[in-house]
Each structure stands twice: as C-alpha cells, then as structure tokens.
Design an enzyme around this catalytic site. Structure first.
Site, mmCIF file in Angstrom:
data_model
loop_
_atom_site.group_PDB
_atom_site.id
_atom_site.type_symbol
_atom_site.label_atom_id
_atom_site.label_comp_id
_atom_site.label_asym_id
_atom_site.label_seq_id
_atom_site.Cartn_x
_atom_site.Cartn_y
_atom_site.Cartn_z
ATOM 1 N N ASP A 128 19.086 -27.219 25.467
ATOM 2 C CA ASP A 128 20.309 -26.886 24.713
ATOM 3 C C ASP A 128 21.565 -27.119 25.557
ATOM 4 O O ASP A 128 22.592 -27.579 25.049
ATOM 5 C CB ASP A 128 20.280 -25.412 24.275
ATOM 6 C CG ASP A 128 19.376 -25.166 23.069
ATOM 7 O OD1 ASP A 128 18.929 -26.147 22.441
ATOM 8 O OD2 ASP A 128 19.117 -23.985 22.769
ATOM 9 N N ARG A 169 4.839 -30.280 51.029
ATOM 10 C CA ARG A 169 3.559 -30.005 50.364
ATOM 11 C C ARG A 169 3.230 -31.172 49.432
ATOM 12 O O ARG A 169 4.130 -31.885 49.007
ATOM 13 C CB ARG A 169 3.647 -28.734 49.490
ATOM 14 C CG ARG A 169 4.006 -27.454 50.215
ATOM 15 C CD ARG A 169 2.775 -26.771 50.791
ATOM 16 N NE ARG A 169 3.097 -25.437 51.297
ATOM 17 C CZ ARG A 169 3.695 -25.197 52.474
ATOM 18 N NH1 ARG A 169 4.045 -26.200 53.253
ATOM 19 N NH2 ARG A 169 3.942 -23.959 52.861
ATOM 20 N N ARG A 219 2.638 -32.154 30.669
ATOM 21 C CA ARG A 219 3.800 -32.815 31.301
ATOM 22 C C ARG A 219 4.348 -33.963 30.450
ATOM 23 O O ARG A 219 5.301 -34.628 30.825
ATOM 24 C CB ARG A 219 3.427 -33.339 32.693
ATOM 25 C CG ARG A 219 3.092 -32.246 33.680
ATOM 26 C CD ARG A 219 2.886 -32.792 35.078
ATOM 27 N NE ARG A 219 2.037 -31.923 35.857
ATOM 28 C CZ ARG A 219 2.452 -30.853 36.547
ATOM 29 N NH1 ARG A 219 3.725 -30.547 36.585
ATOM 30 N NH2 ARG A 219 1.590 -30.112 37.219
ATOM 31 N N ALA A 259 9.315 -28.414 36.447
ATOM 32 C CA ALA A 259 8.432 -27.908 35.387
ATOM 33 C C ALA A 259 9.211 -27.365 34.187
ATOM 34 O O ALA A 259 8.682 -27.332 33.069
ATOM 35 C CB ALA A 259 7.522 -26.825 35.955
ATOM 36 N N ASN A 269 16.547 -33.568 37.483
ATOM 37 C CA ASN A 269 15.098 -33.403 37.534
ATOM 38 C C ASN A 269 14.859 -31.899 37.406
ATOM 39 O O ASN A 269 14.984 -31.154 38.379
ATOM 40 C CB ASN A 269 14.516 -33.935 38.846
ATOM 41 C CG ASN A 269 12.991 -33.849 38.860
ATOM 42 O OD1 ASN A 269 12.396 -33.199 38.000
ATOM 43 N ND2 ASN A 269 12.372 -34.497 39.834
ATOM 44 N N ARG A 290 -0.248 -37.801 34.071
ATOM 45 C CA ARG A 290 -0.705 -36.489 34.537
ATOM 46 C C ARG A 290 -1.139 -35.626 33.331
ATOM 47 O O ARG A 290 -1.401 -36.159 32.259
ATOM 48 C CB ARG A 290 0.413 -35.844 35.368
ATOM 49 C CG ARG A 290 0.814 -36.723 36.574
ATOM 50 C CD ARG A 290 1.875 -36.083 37.433
ATOM 51 N NE ARG A 290 1.379 -34.883 38.087
ATOM 52 C CZ ARG A 290 2.162 -34.014 38.741
ATOM 53 N NH1 ARG A 290 3.469 -34.236 38.825
ATOM 54 N NH2 ARG A 290 1.638 -32.951 39.319
ATOM 55 N N SER A 346 7.147 -38.302 39.893
ATOM 56 C CA SER A 346 5.795 -38.736 39.515
ATOM 57 C C SER A 346 5.819 -39.273 38.086
ATOM 58 O O SER A 346 6.762 -38.985 37.324
ATOM 59 C CB SER A 346 4.830 -37.548 39.613
ATOM 60 O OG SER A 346 5.214 -36.526 38.698
ATOM 61 N N HIS A 367 9.395 -29.226 30.801
ATOM 62 C CA HIS A 367 8.348 -29.145 29.773
ATOM 63 C C HIS A 367 8.355 -27.820 29.016
ATOM 64 O O HIS A 367 7.558 -27.642 28.102
ATOM 65 C CB HIS A 367 6.971 -29.336 30.441
ATOM 66 C CG HIS A 367 6.953 -30.411 31.484
ATOM 67 N ND1 HIS A 367 7.268 -31.717 31.196
ATOM 68 C CD2 HIS A 367 6.701 -30.371 32.829
ATOM 69 C CE1 HIS A 367 7.192 -32.428 32.310
ATOM 70 N NE2 HIS A 367 6.858 -31.643 33.322
ATOM 71 N N TYR A 424 4.015 -36.339 45.724
ATOM 72 C CA TYR A 424 5.478 -36.384 45.779
ATOM 73 C C TYR A 424 6.044 -37.088 47.025
ATOM 74 O O TYR A 424 7.261 -37.108 47.228
ATOM 75 C CB TYR A 424 6.024 -34.945 45.715
ATOM 76 C CG TYR A 424 5.663 -34.245 44.414
ATOM 77 C CD1 TYR A 424 6.201 -34.665 43.208
ATOM 78 C CD2 TYR A 424 4.768 -33.179 44.397
ATOM 79 C CE1 TYR A 424 5.865 -34.043 42.015
ATOM 80 C CE2 TYR A 424 4.427 -32.537 43.198
ATOM 81 C CZ TYR A 424 4.979 -32.980 42.018
ATOM 82 O OH TYR A 424 4.653 -32.361 40.831
ATOM 83 N N HIS A 453 12.141 -38.222 36.972
ATOM 84 C CA HIS A 453 10.933 -37.605 37.526
ATOM 85 C C HIS A 453 10.385 -38.503 38.625
ATOM 86 O O HIS A 453 10.406 -39.738 38.500
ATOM 87 C CB HIS A 453 9.885 -37.368 36.442
ATOM 88 C CG HIS A 453 10.368 -36.403 35.416
ATOM 89 N ND1 HIS A 453 10.478 -35.062 35.673
ATOM 90 C CD2 HIS A 453 10.848 -36.599 34.165
ATOM 91 C CE1 HIS A 453 10.984 -34.459 34.612
ATOM 92 N NE2 HIS A 453 11.238 -35.376 33.682
ATOM 93 N N GLU A 459 17.740 -38.142 32.961
ATOM 94 C CA GLU A 459 16.573 -37.335 33.361
ATOM 95 C C GLU A 459 15.710 -38.166 34.297
ATOM 96 O O GLU A 459 15.429 -39.328 34.009
ATOM 97 C CB GLU A 459 15.784 -36.963 32.102
ATOM 98 C CG GLU A 459 14.488 -36.216 32.388
ATOM 99 C CD GLU A 459 13.674 -35.948 31.112
ATOM 100 O OE1 GLU A 459 14.190 -36.156 29.984
ATOM 101 O OE2 GLU A 459 12.506 -35.538 31.254
ATOM 102 N N PRO A 487 12.858 -26.262 39.861
ATOM 103 C CA PRO A 487 11.934 -25.457 40.663
ATOM 104 C C PRO A 487 10.950 -26.262 41.495
ATOM 105 O O PRO A 487 10.398 -27.261 41.032
ATOM 106 C CB PRO A 487 11.191 -24.616 39.614
ATOM 107 C CG PRO A 487 11.428 -25.293 38.317
ATOM 108 C CD PRO A 487 12.755 -25.980 38.430
HETATM 109 O O1 CA2 Z 1 7.599 -35.685 38.990
HETATM 110 C C1 CA2 Z 1 8.574 -34.922 38.926
HETATM 111 O O2 CA2 Z 1 9.681 -35.179 39.397
HETATM 112 C C2 CA2 Z 1 8.389 -33.529 38.300
HETATM 113 O O3 CA2 Z 1 9.612 -33.170 37.672
HETATM 114 C C3 CA2 Z 1 8.080 -32.589 39.439
HETATM 115 C C4 CA2 Z 1 7.736 -31.178 38.972
HETATM 116 C C5 CA2 Z 1 6.668 -31.214 37.888
HETATM 117 O O4 CA2 Z 1 6.440 -29.908 37.391
HETATM 118 C C6 CA2 Z 1 7.050 -32.130 36.743
HETATM 119 O O5 CA2 Z 1 5.985 -32.143 35.808
HETATM 120 C C7 CA2 Z 1 7.302 -33.525 37.241
HETATM 121 C C8 CA2 Z 1 7.209 -30.337 40.111
HETATM 122 C C9 CA2 Z 1 8.054 -30.311 41.305
HETATM 123 C C10 CA2 Z 1 7.261 -29.682 42.411
HETATM 124 O O6 CA2 Z 1 7.595 -30.343 43.573
HETATM 125 C C11 CA2 Z 1 6.793 -30.143 44.643
HETATM 126 C C12 CA2 Z 1 7.069 -30.910 45.747
HETATM 127 C C13 CA2 Z 1 6.283 -30.787 46.847
HETATM 128 C C14 CA2 Z 1 5.233 -29.886 46.859
HETATM 129 C C15 CA2 Z 1 4.966 -29.113 45.752
HETATM 130 C C16 CA2 Z 1 5.757 -29.239 44.642
#
Ligand code: CA2
Length: 136
Positions: A84, A17, A108, A74, A71, A104, A99, A77, A22, A97, A95, A9
């Site tokens: 599963d 954004r 997370r 969210a 990836n 954070r 960030s 978590h 990111y 990520h 896996e 997601p």
């Molecule tokens: O750091 C990562 O790859 C995450 O999987 C990204 C997820 C976050 O919930 C995980 O904790 C870490 C969020 C992806 C949201 O991506 C965006 C990208 C641009 C603008 C807003 C959200």
C-alpha cells in the site's frame, strides 16, 4: 539524481550467512562499489528489520527522491502495508531480489509490491541493484 536503496529484514546478514544463496559480500562493501560506479548519483542506504520502519521510510522519501530501489526481503511476500505504501507514493519504485525467488519455495512467488512497481529485477545477485540503478 537522488536514489535510495531500502533493504528489508535480514539483509543486514548479507556476506555473513548463507553464502550459497546470497553470496559472500556484505551490502556495505557492495554499496561502496556502487557509489563509485555511479558517481553522479546521490545515493542513500536504509535497512530495517521492522515493517513499520520500512513503511515510514517509503512515505518519507516517496515524494522527494527520484527513485527507490526496494528489496523488502520476506515482507515482499507478506506485507500488504508495504504494498500500500508503494502504491501511495509518487517516486518510482524498482523492486529487486538477489536470489531468483521463482526458483525457490512457492511462497516466494507472490509479491505485494510488484503490481505497483515501475519494474522488477530478480535473481542476478547483488548485480540486481546495479541493473535497477541503470533503469532510472
Ligand atoms: O533474494 C532476495 O533478495 C530476497 O528478497 C531475500 C529475502 C527473502 O526472504 C526473499 O524471498 C528474497 C531474505 C533476505 C535474507 O538475507 C539473508 C542474507 C544472508 C543470510 C541470511 C539471510
């Protein structure tokens, strides 16, 4: 070698954004570069904001492909269902990520995927995906 990248997601918002967290590149632009860099690998890309669609895709490819780079965003978590699914398949999952989730919020720091992943790559920006490809 057949590798699928599965993004969860909000990763469709990459480059549009929150560039301070990111980066400012879209995944589509990055994916083109990744395909050129690893020209011998047959890549597929799938993104969904829907938990069940991610589980369906993991099941669909999880006995056919050589590798899954996941990836789950969210859902990493929160989703016992995705955890599963990763456990149920035979294709190795790396896996990733973008960030550094450990620098954070504490929510997370938990992952339902890591314990059944081949490995985990966290915090190298989009380069995390390059490193995951190199691990196969
Ligand atoms: O750091 C990562 O790859 C995450 O999987 C990204 C997820 C976050 O919930 C995980 O904790 C870490 C969020 C992806 C949201 O991506 C965006 C990208 C641009 C603008 C807003 C959200």
């Amino acid at each position: 070698m057949q590798i699928i990248i599965i993004n969860g997601p909000n990763l469709n918002l990459l480059g549009k954004r929150e560039p301070e967290v990111y980066g400012n590149e879209t995944f589509e632009s990055y994916f083109e570069k990744l395909k050129s860099k690893f020209a011998t690998i047959d890549f597929t890309y799938f993104q969904s904001n829907i938990e069940g669609e991610l589980i369906d895709k993991i099941q669909e490819v999880g006995f056919l492909y050589d590798g899954i780079i996941l990836n789950a965003g969210a859902y990493t978590h929160t989703s016992i269902g995705i955890g599963d699914a990763v456990k149920a398949i035979t294709t190795p999952v790396v896996e990733v990520h973008i960030s550094n989730t450990f620098s954070r919020e504490s929510f997370r720091h938990q992952s339902y995927i890591s314990s059944n992943a081949k490995g985990v790559i966290i915090g190298f920006g989009l380069q995390s995906y390059d490193l995951a490809v190199q691990s196969f």
